[in-house]
Design an enzyme around this catalytic site. Structure first.
Site, PDB file in Angstrom:
ATOM      1  N   GLU A 190      10.213  16.588  14.732  1.00  0.00           N
ATOM      2  CA  GLU A 190      10.684  15.976  13.008  1.00  0.00           C
ATOM      3  C   GLU A 190       9.985  16.975  12.359  1.00  0.00           C
ATOM      4  O   GLU A 190       8.908  17.490  12.318  1.00  0.00           O
ATOM      5  CB  GLU A 190       9.865  15.211  12.430  1.00  0.00           C
ATOM      6  CG  GLU A 190      10.885  14.027  13.059  1.00  0.00           C
ATOM      7  CD  GLU A 190      10.939  12.502  11.980  1.00  0.00           C
ATOM      8  OE1 GLU A 190      11.330  12.033  10.752  1.00  0.00           O
ATOM      9  OE2 GLU A 190       9.484  11.822  11.593  1.00  0.00           O
TER      10      GLU A 190
ATOM     11  N   LYS B  85       0.720  -1.406   0.196  1.00  0.00           N
ATOM     12  CA  LYS B  85       0.380  -0.440  -0.047  1.00  0.00           C
ATOM     13  C   LYS B  85       0.713   1.170  -0.056  1.00  0.00           C
ATOM     14  O   LYS B  85       1.233   1.669   0.841  1.00  0.00           O
ATOM     15  CB  LYS B  85      -0.861  -0.026   1.025  1.00  0.00           C
ATOM     16  CG  LYS B  85      -1.038   1.125   1.959  1.00  0.00           C
ATOM     17  CD  LYS B  85      -2.473   1.117   1.185  1.00  0.00           C
ATOM     18  CE  LYS B  85      -2.719   3.614   1.172  1.00  0.00           C
ATOM     19  NZ  LYS B  85      -2.342   4.455   1.760  1.00  0.00           N
TER      20      LYS B  85
ATOM     21  N   CYS C 158      13.973  10.445   7.274  1.00  0.00           N
ATOM     22  CA  CYS C 158      13.718   9.772   8.212  1.00  0.00           C
ATOM     23  C   CYS C 158      14.944  10.480   9.405  1.00  0.00           C
ATOM     24  O   CYS C 158      15.098  10.570  10.374  1.00  0.00           O
ATOM     25  CB  CYS C 158      12.944   8.666   9.018  1.00  0.00           C
ATOM     26  SG  CYS C 158      11.788   8.714   8.248  1.00  0.00           S
TER      27      CYS C 158
ATOM     28  N   GLU D 157      10.000   1.210  10.442  1.00  0.00           N
ATOM     29  CA  GLU D 157      11.026   2.246  10.525  1.00  0.00           C
ATOM     30  C   GLU D 157      10.271   3.467  10.833  1.00  0.00           C
ATOM     31  O   GLU D 157       9.278   4.645   9.741  1.00  0.00           O
ATOM     32  CB  GLU D 157      11.686   1.851   8.719  1.00  0.00           C
ATOM     33  CG  GLU D 157      13.548   2.565   8.674  1.00  0.00           C
ATOM     34  CD  GLU D 157      12.802   3.977   8.369  1.00  0.00           C
ATOM     35  OE1 GLU D 157      12.466   4.750   9.074  1.00  0.00           O
ATOM     36  OE2 GLU D 157      12.819   3.932   7.286  1.00  0.00           O
TER      37      GLU D 157
HETATM   38  C1  SIN Z   1      13.740   7.165   5.296  1.00  0.00           C
HETATM   39  O1  SIN Z   1      13.856   8.617   5.260  1.00  0.00           O
HETATM   40  O2  SIN Z   1      13.117   6.642   5.702  1.00  0.00           O
HETATM   41  C2  SIN Z   1      14.692   6.513   4.887  1.00  0.00           C
HETATM   42  C3  SIN Z   1      15.881   7.071   4.281  1.00  0.00           C
HETATM   43  C4  SIN Z   1      16.958   6.148   4.008  1.00  0.00           C
HETATM   44  O3  SIN Z   1      16.851   5.548   3.165  1.00  0.00           O
HETATM   45  O4  SIN Z   1      18.263   6.073   3.760  1.00  0.00           O
END
Ligand code: SIN
Length: 492
Positions: free
Chosen positions: A393, A182, A292, A258
Site C-alpha cells: 500500500e 482508542k 484502505c 478491517e
Molecule cells: C478506510 O480507508 O479504512 C475506509 C474507507 C471507506 O470507508 O470508504
C-alpha cells in the site's frame, strides 16, 4: 479569498473515561500536530494502561442496563448525536482538517458519512430479529434470540477520524453494547468531539469511553487481556491486525478486522472513458490516497491506454495542493513525515526499476521541511509488477498505470496479491460485469463505480484484508450473540 479561520480548539482536550473528561493517571502529554503546517494544535494528557482499565471497568458497570433499554431508546440516542453532527458540521469539519489534513469539503463529507452510520444503525437496531425453527419433536420448540455481545472495544485509524469510529460505535450502541474507543493519537480531537456530543445528550456514564494515548501496544494489551471485553474491532494495518487476532485468542474475543488493501482499478476498452477518468481521480485522490480502498494499481486495456493516462495526468495535475482550510484546495498534506517518506520510497523504487513520471514526483526544495507533509499528485507509467507500488500500500497520491491485453490476464494480475479489500472495473459489457464480480477475490467491488462506500452496504475484505463486515445489516451482527433456546414440555 482564503478561509483559514481556526475553530477555537479547547486547550483542555482530555480523554473521556467513565462519563468524565479527565486527565486520568497521565504523567506525560503529547501534542497533536497540524500536518499542513507542522504546528502544534493542542497538547493532551497521554493516557496510561490504568486509564484504559478504568474505561473498561466503567463499561462493564454500564453495559447491562443499556442492553435492557428498548431498541427505540437506543435509536433515539444515536439519532440525536447524528443530528448534532449535522448541526455542527462546520466546526467538526474544521477540526478534522486541522488534525488530519483533508480538504474542508472532504472533511464535511466525512462528517456526513460518519453521521450516516448512526442514522443507519439507529434503524437496524430495531430490526434485530430472532428465529423460530421447526422442531423434530412435537414436544419441543426451537427459538433463536440475539443479544448484545457485551463490552466491546475499538481501535481506530487517523485517515477517517470520525467515520471509522461511528461505523463501529453505531452498531455497538444499537445492539446494546458498551464501547471503549482508542483513537489514533494523530487524530484524537474528532473522537473527543464525538464523545462530547454523547455527553451532552446524556448517554449513561461509562457506555462510551475515548482513551487517547500514544502507547498503542500497551493500551491495546489492557483491552486484549481483559476477558470482560467480548469483542475488538480494529481498522488499520494487516500487520497489527494479525497481532490483535493472536492476542484475542487467549480470551476468545470476537474480532472484526478491517485491514490493508491493494486495490486494482481496471479499465476495459469498451468502458465509458469519461466515467472511468472521473471515478479514477475520485477513487485515487479521496483522502490524498490515504484510504484502505484507494486504487493502487491502474490496469488499462491497450487500445485506451494512451488516452487514459494522458487524461488522468491532466486531471490530477489540475488539482490544487495546499492547506485544506484554504478555499479551492483539493489535495491536502499527508498525515506525517513518515507517510511522505514512504511515498518517496515507492516512487524512487519505481523510477529505479524503469517507471517514468508522467506527472508529479518531487522537485528539489519541495520536501517536508519546506512545505509541511505535502506530496503532489503523481502518475507513473511503464510500471511493472516488480515495483513496490504494485505490491505494498503506497497510501499516497500516486497512480501507477499498467497496460493489459486480455481479460484473463488482468484478472490474474488483479488477484495476485495477499490483499482482498476493494477492486474496481469499468466496462459496458454486462456479461463481463458478472464474470468479474465472481472472479475477483475482493470483499468490495466497484463495477463502474470508484466510490462504493456507504452506510447501508457491507464493508470488509477477504484474504489478508481482514475479517467481518461493517455497515449494512451485516454490520450489527458483529455485535450480537446468537442464542438457541430449546423449549420442551409443550404437549399436555
Ligand atoms: C478506510 O480507508 O479504512 C475506509 C474507507 C471507506 O470507508 O470508504
Amino acid at each position: 479569498m482564503t478561509t483559514t479561520t481556526t475553530p477555537s480548539l479547547s486547550d483542555t482536550y482530555l480523554s473521556y473515561i467513565g462519563g468524565q473528561f479527565t486527565k486520568g493517571q497521565a504523567t506525560s502529554t503529547f501534542d497533536v500536530i497540524n500536518p499542513a503546517t507542522g504546528e502544534r494544535l493542542v497538547t493532551l494528557p497521554d493516557a496510561t494502561p490504568a486509564d484504559m482499565q478504568a474505561a473498561i471497568d466503567a463499561a462493564v458497570q454500564a453495559q447491562p442496563a443499556w442492553a435492557n433499554t428498548t431498541a427505540a431508546e437506543r435509536a433515539d440516542v444515536l439519532r440525536k448525536v447524528a443530528a448534532k453532527m449535522h448541526a455542527e458540521v462546520d466546526r467538526l469539519a474544521r477540526i478534522m482538517t486541522l488534525e488530519e489534513g483533508k480538504p474542508l469539503a472532504e472533511a464535511r463529507t466525512e462528517v456526513a458519512y460518519a453521521a450516516s452510520f448512526f442514522e443507519w444503525f439507529a434503524e437496524e437496531g430495531r430490526r434485530i430479529y430472532g428465529d423460530t425453527i421447526p422442531s423434530s419433536s412435537p414436544d419441543k420448540r426451537i427459538l433463536v434470540i440475539k443479544q448484545a455481545v457485551g463490552v466491546t472495544a475499538a481501535i481506530t485509524p487517523w485517515n477517517f477520524p470520525a467515520a471509522m469510529i461511528t461505523r463501529k460505535l453505531g452498531p455497538a450502541l444499537a445492539a446494546g453494547c458498551a464501547m471503549v474507543v482508542k483513537p489514533s493519537e494523530l487524530t484524537p480531537l474528532s473522537a473527543l468531539e464525538i464523545a462530547r456530543m454523547f455527553d451532552e445528550i446524556g448517554l449513561p456514564k461509562g457506555l462510551l469511553s475515548v482513551v487517547c494515548g500514544t502507547d498503542a501496544p500497551a493500551l491495546a494489551k489492557v483491552i486484549m487481556d481483559d476477558a470482560r471485553v467480548r469483542k475488538i474491532s480494529f481498522t488499520g494495518s494487516t500487520e497489527v491486525g494479525k497481532i490483535l487476532m493472536r492476542q484475542a485468542a487467549d480470551t476468545m474475543k470476537r474480532v472484526s478486522l478491517e485491514l490493508g488493501g491493494h486495490a486494482p482499478f481496471i479499465v476495459f476498452a469498451d468502458a465509458d472513458l469519461d466515467a472511468a477518468i472521473d471515478n479514477a481521480v475520485a477513487c485515487k485522490m479521496r483522502g490524498m490516497g490515504e484510504t484502505c480502498v484507494s486504487a493502487n494499481r491502474f490496469y488499462v486495456e491497450r487500445p485506451v491506454y494512451d488516452a487514459f493516462v494522458e487524461r488522468l495526468a491532466q486531471r490530477m495535475g489540475g488539482m490544487r495542493m495546499g492547506n485544506g482550510l484554504e478555499e479551492g484546495v483539493t489535495v491536502g498534506p499527508l498525515i506525517e513525515p513518515a507517510a511522505v517518506d514512504k511515498v518517496r520510497r515507492h516512487v524512487a523504487d519505481a523510477l529505479a526499476k524503469g517507471a517514468k513520471l508522467l506527472l508529479g514526483g518531487e522537485t528539489s526544495g519541495e520536501g517536508v521541511a519546506e512545505r509541511g507533509c505535502f506530496y503532489p499528485p503523481t502518475v507513473l507509467v511503464d510500471v511493472n509488477h516488480t515495483m513496490l507500488v504494485t505490491q505494498e500500500e503506497t497510501f499516497g497520491p500516486v497512480a501507477a498505470v499498467i497496460p493489459f491485453e486480455t481479460e484473463d490476464e488482468v484478472v490474474r494480475y488483479a488477484n495476485d496479491t495477499p490483499y482482498g479489500l476493494a477492486a474496481y472495473y469499468f466496462t459496458r459489457d454486462v456479461g463481463r460485469v458478472f464474470r468479474l464480480a465472481e472472479q475477483l477475490e475482493y470483499g468490495i467491488l466497484g463495477a463502474n463505480d470508484g466510490i462504493p462506500s456507504t452506510a447501508q452496504a457491507p464493508f470488509g475484505g477477504v484474504k489478508q484484508s481482514g475479517l467481518g463486515r461493517e455497515g449494512s445489516r451485516y454490520g450489527i451482527e458483529e455485535y450480537l450473540n446468537v442464542k438457541y433456546v430449546s423449549l420442551g414440555g409443550i404437549q399436555k
